[in-house]
Design an enzyme around this catalytic site. Structure first.
Site, PDB file in Angstrom:
ATOM      1  N   LEU A  72      16.590-107.742 -76.557  1.00  0.00           N
ATOM      2  CA  LEU A  72      17.188-108.317 -75.345  1.00  0.00           C
ATOM      3  C   LEU A  72      16.824-107.432 -74.153  1.00  0.00           C
ATOM      4  CD1 LEU A  72      20.750-109.347 -76.632  1.00  0.00           C
ATOM      5  CD2 LEU A  72      18.538-110.532 -76.884  1.00  0.00           C
ATOM      6  N   ALA A 124      16.588-108.969 -70.643  1.00  0.00           N
ATOM      7  CA  ALA A 124      16.544-109.848 -69.474  1.00  0.00           C
ATOM      8  C   ALA A 124      17.373-109.324 -68.310  1.00  0.00           C
ATOM      9  CB  ALA A 124      17.024-111.245 -69.852  1.00  0.00           C
ATOM     10  N   ARG A 151      22.548-101.155 -61.807  1.00  0.00           N
ATOM     11  CA  ARG A 151      22.951 -99.761 -61.544  1.00  0.00           C
ATOM     12  C   ARG A 151      21.778 -98.794 -61.459  1.00  0.00           C
ATOM     13  NH1 ARG A 151      27.326 -99.151 -66.082  1.00  0.00           N
ATOM     14  NH2 ARG A 151      26.336-101.077 -66.828  1.00  0.00           N
ATOM     15  N   GLN A 171      14.727-115.943 -70.442  1.00  0.00           N
ATOM     16  CA  GLN A 171      16.119-116.337 -70.201  1.00  0.00           C
ATOM     17  C   GLN A 171      16.245-116.405 -68.672  1.00  0.00           C
ATOM     18  OE1 GLN A 171      19.155-113.373 -70.734  1.00  0.00           O
ATOM     19  NE2 GLN A 171      20.741-114.874 -71.230  1.00  0.00           N
ATOM     20  N   TYR A 179     -18.742 -76.488 -59.867  1.00  0.00           N
ATOM     21  CA  TYR A 179     -18.551 -77.887 -60.227  1.00  0.00           C
ATOM     22  C   TYR A 179     -19.702 -78.313 -61.129  1.00  0.00           C
ATOM     23  CZ  TYR A 179     -18.619 -82.909 -60.220  1.00  0.00           C
ATOM     24  OH  TYR A 179     -18.659 -84.208 -60.640  1.00  0.00           O
ATOM     25  N   TYR A 204     -24.211 -86.679 -57.140  1.00  0.00           N
ATOM     26  CA  TYR A 204     -23.942 -87.949 -56.460  1.00  0.00           C
ATOM     27  C   TYR A 204     -24.725 -87.994 -55.164  1.00  0.00           C
ATOM     28  CZ  TYR A 204     -20.995 -91.707 -54.518  1.00  0.00           C
ATOM     29  OH  TYR A 204     -20.523 -92.884 -53.984  1.00  0.00           O
ATOM     30  N   ARG A 236     -35.551 -69.667 -51.280  1.00  0.00           N
ATOM     31  CA  ARG A 236     -34.748 -68.681 -50.555  1.00  0.00           C
ATOM     32  C   ARG A 236     -35.493 -68.342 -49.271  1.00  0.00           C
ATOM     33  NH1 ARG A 236     -33.237 -63.559 -53.990  1.00  0.00           N
ATOM     34  NH2 ARG A 236     -31.958 -65.082 -55.084  1.00  0.00           N
TER      35      ARG A 236
HETATM   36  C1  UD1 Z   1      26.834-104.756 -74.698  1.00  0.00           C
HETATM   37  C2  UD1 Z   1      27.810-105.275 -75.754  1.00  0.00           C
HETATM   38  C3  UD1 Z   1      28.848-104.216 -76.018  1.00  0.00           C
HETATM   39  C4  UD1 Z   1      28.167-102.933 -76.481  1.00  0.00           C
HETATM   40  C5  UD1 Z   1      27.115-102.489 -75.464  1.00  0.00           C
HETATM   41  C6  UD1 Z   1      26.299-101.359 -76.045  1.00  0.00           C
HETATM   42  C7  UD1 Z   1      28.031-107.676 -75.463  1.00  0.00           C
HETATM   43  C8  UD1 Z   1      28.835-108.772 -74.880  1.00  0.00           C
HETATM   44  N1  UD1 Z   1      28.454-106.456 -75.237  1.00  0.00           N
HETATM   45  O1  UD1 Z   1      27.558-104.575 -73.505  1.00  0.00           O
HETATM   46  O2  UD1 Z   1      29.740-104.643 -77.046  1.00  0.00           O
HETATM   47  O3  UD1 Z   1      29.126-101.903 -76.642  1.00  0.00           O
HETATM   48  O4  UD1 Z   1      26.212-103.564 -75.160  1.00  0.00           O
HETATM   49  O5  UD1 Z   1      25.404-100.834 -75.104  1.00  0.00           O
HETATM   50  O6  UD1 Z   1      27.047-107.943 -76.132  1.00  0.00           O
HETATM   51  N2  UD1 Z   1      20.930-108.939 -71.707  1.00  0.00           N
HETATM   52  C9  UD1 Z   1      20.133-110.053 -71.627  1.00  0.00           C
HETATM   53  N3  UD1 Z   1      20.628-111.199 -71.099  1.00  0.00           N
HETATM   54  C10 UD1 Z   1      21.900-111.303 -70.657  1.00  0.00           C
HETATM   55  C11 UD1 Z   1      22.741-110.168 -70.753  1.00  0.00           C
HETATM   56  C12 UD1 Z   1      22.225-109.004 -71.277  1.00  0.00           C
HETATM   57  O7  UD1 Z   1      18.958-110.009 -72.013  1.00  0.00           O
HETATM   58  O8  UD1 Z   1      22.276-112.389 -70.210  1.00  0.00           O
HETATM   59  C13 UD1 Z   1      20.394-107.716 -72.276  1.00  0.00           C
HETATM   60  C14 UD1 Z   1      20.334-106.588 -71.268  1.00  0.00           C
HETATM   61  O9  UD1 Z   1      19.077-106.562 -70.606  1.00  0.00           O
HETATM   62  C15 UD1 Z   1      20.526-105.365 -72.164  1.00  0.00           C
HETATM   63  C16 UD1 Z   1      21.398-105.878 -73.291  1.00  0.00           C
HETATM   64  O10 UD1 Z   1      21.246-107.271 -73.303  1.00  0.00           O
HETATM   65  O11 UD1 Z   1      19.311-104.911 -72.695  1.00  0.00           O
HETATM   66  C17 UD1 Z   1      22.872-105.498 -73.124  1.00  0.00           C
HETATM   67  O12 UD1 Z   1      23.370-106.084 -71.963  1.00  0.00           O
HETATM   68  P1  UD1 Z   1      24.443-105.371 -71.045  1.00  0.00           P
HETATM   69  O13 UD1 Z   1      24.791-106.281 -69.939  1.00  0.00           O
HETATM   70  O14 UD1 Z   1      23.984-104.010 -70.709  1.00  0.00           O
HETATM   71  O15 UD1 Z   1      25.680-105.320 -72.063  1.00  0.00           O
HETATM   72  P2  UD1 Z   1      26.889-104.323 -72.055  1.00  0.00           P
HETATM   73  O16 UD1 Z   1      27.892-104.791 -71.049  1.00  0.00           O
HETATM   74  O17 UD1 Z   1      26.408-102.935 -71.953  1.00  0.00           O
HETATM   75 CA    CA Z   2      24.393-101.867 -71.350  1.00  0.00          CA
END
Ligand code: UD1
Ligand code: CA
Length: 456
Positions: A8, A10, A15, A73, A364, A385, A438
């Site tokens: 995942l 997306a 932050r 996504q 060089y 060159y 020279r």
């Molecule tokens: C998530 C978990 C949380 C866990 C934590 C660990 C869920 C709801 N929560 O929270 O339980 O403790 O990770 O780090 O799963 N992402 C997508 N598409 C989206 C949302 C997120 O691809 O719509 C990806 C983000 O890019 C990231 C990962 O999923 O790589 C986690 O998403 P993030 O929003 O950071 O989740 P947390 O709130 O940290």
């Molecule tokens: Ca996270």
């Protein structure tokens, strides 16, 4: 069961306060997503699916991934929704191993162990006990220690917030179960997102076994949400890389002051002084010494060679017992045969320096082929060159090039030839002879230096 790793990636990474998608920010010189993809590859899965969204084209451009199935996504509606985007790419006889693009230090060994707890009718998740569980989803268990649910920090009660066991996010789920259950996940929560974590309570209700495997090493599961965590992850990575080099037999004068951005292989008794940066693929044979403040990229260094401080090597191949630096710059295509020497303020590029040959000071040498036992005097320049094209300089064995010589290529200097200091050589010099250009030296006898006019 087939194995599909779904990464995942997306999320925007708000932050990070960056114009770049979070997962392309580098850890050890490579996009953090690339580390996760490498780990995924090492599991030899049937497919690797990356769910991308924000900055997808940038992500695809920097992550080398001919073997990756990229799934978009378009709107980030939550981790459950993200995983659902991968369903079209897998069949029902598949285990989905969910990884996060922003958790780059996860190790293949940990994942292999987790996968042992998941089969076609059970879910396995990776949890961890944290001193400071702030922000994470909490693992809720019953009196018999059975997992009941994951509750997100933002949705948790005070009692639930006191739980120290957190969801790392890493989970293995049978695709068939997720496909049949996803529609029951809703967005009725604090973030109005479709949480993947909701699958746990649903599974418990459906009688699908859920196993939580607890990992001890919290460094491995650290996620990157801001640049402070990015720096922390980088340090963990570097500590590990330095540890590996020491275990393999290298002495690191201070393991906290070496950066390994790529793969470093070390022989026995290699010694690496402080503030050295290794990039790409670097191999140091037995007894190699690297002085302080060197940068060494994609190079091979033969046994017992010394690279003294402040030297920069890029795509170079160094033989045995060579001596380089201090303050040398070896650019791509430099090859040093055994016992060759490159001294201070010498730049080489696309140059082969024969065995025992020396280029010791302020020169060089580019597009050149030097035989063995050649001596290149201080300040010698290969003029390779002409403003349009590059030309080659060939210097035979045992030639002696006097200091401050310009060698205008294309040019061949015969073996045993001597070139007089200060020459500009643009025609081939025959072997065994002294060649020089020279202006005649003259003395004006009785000549007086001008005197300063007296002030009135
Ligand atoms: C998530 C978990 C949380 C866990 C934590 C660990 C869920 C709801 N929560 O929270 O339980 O403790 O990770 O780090 O799963 N992402 C997508 N598409 C989206 C949302 C997120 O691809 O719509 C990806 C983000 O890019 C990231 C990962 O999923 O790589 C986690 O998403 P993030 O929003 O950071 O989740 P947390 O709130 O940290
Ligand atoms: Ca996270």
């Amino acid at each position: 069961m087939k194995l599909s790793v779904v990464i995942l990636a997306a999320g925007k990474g708000t932050r990070m306060r960056s114009n770049l998608p979070k997962v392309v920010h580098p850890v050890a010189g490579r996009p953090m997503l690339s580390h996760v993809v490498d780990t995924a590859r090492s599991l030899k899965p049937d497919s690797i699916i990356v769910v991308h969204g924000y900055g997808g084209d940038t992500v695809k451009a920097v992550v080398d991934g001919d073997d990756i199935i990229w799934v978009e996504q378009a709107e980030q509606l939550g981790t459950g929704h993200a995983l659902a985007q991968a369903l079209a790419s897998v069949d029902d006889h598949t285990t989905l191993l969910v990884l996060y693009g922003d958790v780059p230090l996860i190790q293949a060994q940990t994942l292999k162990q987790l996968l042992r707890f998941c089969d076609d009718r059970s879910i396995a998740l990776l949890s961890c006990e944290l001193q400071d569980p702030d922000g994470y989803g909490r693992i809720i268990r019953d009196a018999d220690d059975q997992v009941l649910a994951i509750v997100e920090h933002k949705d948790a009660s005070l009692e639930q917030l006191a739980v120290g066991e957190i969801n790392t996010g890493i989970m293995a789920i049978p695709a068939r179960y997720f496909r049949s259950t996803y529609a029951r996940i809703d967005a009725a929560n604090a973030q109005q997102e479709y949480y993947l974590t909701d699958i746990i309570a649903l599974a418990v209700a459906d009688g699908v076994p859920v196993y939580a495997s607890v990992i001890d090493d919290e460094e491995e599961i650290l996620g990157v949400n801001d640049r402070v965590q990015l720096a922390t992850v980088e340090r963990y990575y570097q500590e590990r890389a330095a540890w590996r080099a020491m275990i393999d037999g290298a002495t690191l004068v201070d393991p906290s002051r070496v950066d390994i951005r790529g793969s470093l292989s070390v022989g026995r008794d290699a010694v690496i002084d402080i503030n050295v940066i290794f990039e790409g693929e670097v191999s140091l044979a037995d007894g190699v010494h690297i002085g302080a403040n060197c940068i060494i990229k994609d190079s091979i260094i033969g046994s017992h060679s010394h690279v003294d401080s402040h030297s920069v090597l890029d795509n170079s191949i160094i033989g045995e017992d060579c001596h380089i630096g201090p303050f040398a710059r070896l650019r791509p295509g430099t090859v040093l045969k055994n016992k060759a020497k490159i001294g201070n303020f010498v730049e080489t590029k696309n140059a082969e320096i024969g065995a025992g040959s020396k280029v010791n000071h302020l020169s060089y040498v580019g597009d050149a082929e030097l035989g063995s036992e050649v001596n290149v005097g201080a300040g010698t320049i290969t003029c390779n060159y002409d403003g349009a094209n590059k030309h080659k300089t060939i210097i035979g064995d045992n030639a002696f090039i006097g200091s401050n010589t310009a060698l205008v290529a294309p040019l061949t200097i015969g073996k045993d030839a001597t070139i007089g200091a200060g020459s500009t050589i643009n025609k081939d010099a025959p072997e065994g002879e002294l060649t020089l250009t020279r202006a005649k030296q003259s003395t004006l006898r009785g000549w007086q230096r001008p005197l300063k006019k007296k002030q009135k």
